[in-house]
Design a protein around this motif. Structure first.
Motif, PDB file in Angstrom:
ATOM      1  N   THR A 226       0.838  -1.191   0.000  1.00  0.00           N
ATOM      2  CA  THR A 226       0.000   0.000   0.000  1.00  0.00           C
ATOM      3  C   THR A 226       0.877   1.247   0.000  1.00  0.00           C
ATOM      4  N   ILE A 227       0.468   2.234  -0.790  1.00  0.00           N
ATOM      5  CA  ILE A 227       1.179   3.516  -0.875  1.00  0.00           C
ATOM      6  C   ILE A 227       0.153   4.627  -0.659  1.00  0.00           C
ATOM      7  N   SER A 228       0.300   5.386   0.407  1.00  0.00           N
ATOM      8  CA  SER A 228      -0.635   6.465   0.704  1.00  0.00           C
ATOM      9  C   SER A 228      -0.426   7.626  -0.262  1.00  0.00           C
ATOM     10  N   ARG A 229      -1.377   8.548  -0.275  1.00  0.00           N
ATOM     11  CA  ARG A 229      -1.259   9.724  -1.142  1.00  0.00           C
ATOM     12  C   ARG A 229       0.007  10.504  -0.808  1.00  0.00           C
ATOM     13  N   ARG A 230       0.292  10.641   0.492  1.00  0.00           N
ATOM     14  CA  ARG A 230       1.487  11.383   0.907  1.00  0.00           C
ATOM     15  C   ARG A 230       2.758  10.706   0.408  1.00  0.00           C
ATOM     16  N   ALA A 231       2.817   9.372   0.523  1.00  0.00           N
ATOM     17  CA  ALA A 231       3.989   8.644   0.044  1.00  0.00           C
ATOM     18  C   ALA A 231       4.079   8.698  -1.478  1.00  0.00           C
ATOM     19  N   SER A 232       2.930   8.707  -2.158  1.00  0.00           N
ATOM     20  CA  SER A 232       2.930   8.782  -3.623  1.00  0.00           C
ATOM     21  C   SER A 232       3.613  10.045  -4.121  1.00  0.00           C
TER      22      SER A 232
END
Length: 261
Positions: free
Chosen positions: A209-215
Motif C-alpha cells: 500500500t502507498i498512501s497519497r502522501r507517500a505517492s
C-alpha cells in the motif's frame, strides 16, 4: 515514448542506483555515513540487538538498520563489536526519541566504518530504508548486498526473503521487518491509497500500500506507481495483516526494481 515506459525507465534509474553504486561504495575507505559528530562516550552495556548504554547513562539506538530477530545472536555480535569501547556518535539530529534514546551512526574510535556497516556486512541486520542521505543509503545497501552475495549471517537462509506466491509464509512475520519479492499483478487506486497487488484475492494475497502522501515522494523521483505493474520488485518493511499480508510503503527506498519480468 509513452509516459508509462518513461516512468519504468526512471524507476530503473532511481531505484537501481543504489545497486549500481554498490561496488564503488564498498571500496571506499571512509564511511558515507560520517555525519556531524553528536557526542562521544564509552560503552557500558548492550541493551538489545541495536541499542546500548554509555557510561554517562545515555542510551543509543543504531540508526538506519533493522536487527535480525534471532534469539540472542545479534546482541552477542553487537557486544563483541562495542563492549567497553570508546565510540563517536554521528547523525543529522541528536534529538532523543520518545523513549529517551539517541538515534545515531556509531563509530568505534579509530574505525572509518560505522557499526551499522559492520553488522550489515556480517549479515546481522537489514537496511531499514529510513536513511534520507543518498550516499549513506548507498553505503548501507552495498554492505547488505555484499553479505547477501556471500551468504553470510542471515543470508545463509534461502528463505530469508519471502516470496509473494506464499502469503501464508509472509503472514508468519506479522509485526516484523521483512523483505518480500514478487511480480506485481496489478496496480489499483482506492480512495487515497494505491495498491500494488501480487494476487487476485485481497483477503489472502500479499499487497503493498502507498498512501497519497507517500505517492508524492514517488512522483518527485519521477516514478509512477502504475509503472510497477507486471514488474518484479523487492519491498522492505513491517508486515501487517489486512485480510492478506500487507507492507505499507512510506518512502521510495522501500521498493527496489529487480531485473526481468
Amino acid at each position: 515514448m509513452s509516459d508509462e515506459i518513461r516512468s519504468v525507465r526512471q524507476a530503473a534509474i532511481v531505484l537501481g542506483a543504489l545497486a549500481l553504486l554498490a561496488s564503488a561504495a564498498g571500496s571506499a575507505s571512509a564511511s558515507r555515513c560520517a555525519f556531524e559528530a553528536q557526542g562521544e562516550g564509552r560503552v557500558a552495556g548492550i541493551i538489545d540487538a541495536r541499542s546500548f548504554r554509555l557510561q554517562d547513562g545515555r542510551e543509543v539506538r543504531l540508526a538506519g538498520i533493522e536487527p535480525v530477530l534471532r534469539e540472542g545472536a545479534s546482541s552477542q555480535v553487537l557486544a563483541k563489536i562495542l563492549a567497553n569501547r570508546d565510540v563517536t556518535l554521528r547523525g543529522e539530529d541528536d534529538t532523543p526519541d520518545r523513549y529517551g534514546r539517541q538515534d545515531a551512526f556509531v563509530f568505534v574510535t579509530s574505525s572509518e566504518s560505522s557499526v551499522q556497516e559492520e553488522l550489515l556486512d556480517q549479515g546481522e541486520a537489514f537496511v531499514s530504508a529510513t536513511v534520507t542521505d543518498k550516499e549513506c543509503a548507498t553505503a548501507l545497501i552495498a554492505a547488505e548486498a555484499a553479505a547477501r552475495r556471500a551468504k553470510r549471517g542471515l543470508w545463509a537462509d534461502p528463505a530469508v526473503i519471502k516470496n509473494t506466491e506464499s502469503p501464508g509464509d509472509i503472514l508468519t512475520g506479522i509485526g516484523r521487518f521483512t523483505l518480500v519479492e514478487g511480480k506485481v499483478l496489478s496496480v489499483r487506486q482506492a480512495g487515497t491509497t494505491t495498491y500494488l497487488n501480487f494476487g487476485r484475492n485481497w483477503t489472502r494475497d500479499f499487497a503493498v500500500t502507498i498512501s497519497r502522501r507517500a505517492s508524492a515522494g514517488f512522483e518527485a523521483a519521477g516514478i509512477l506507481p502504475k509503472s510497477f505493474e507486471n514488474r518484479r520488485i523487492r519491498v522492505r518493511g513491517f508486515v501487517e495483516a489486512h485480510g492478506g499480508p500487507r507492507i505499507d510503503v512510506l518512502r521510495v527506498g522501500q521498493i527496489e526494481l529487480l531485473g526481468g519480468n
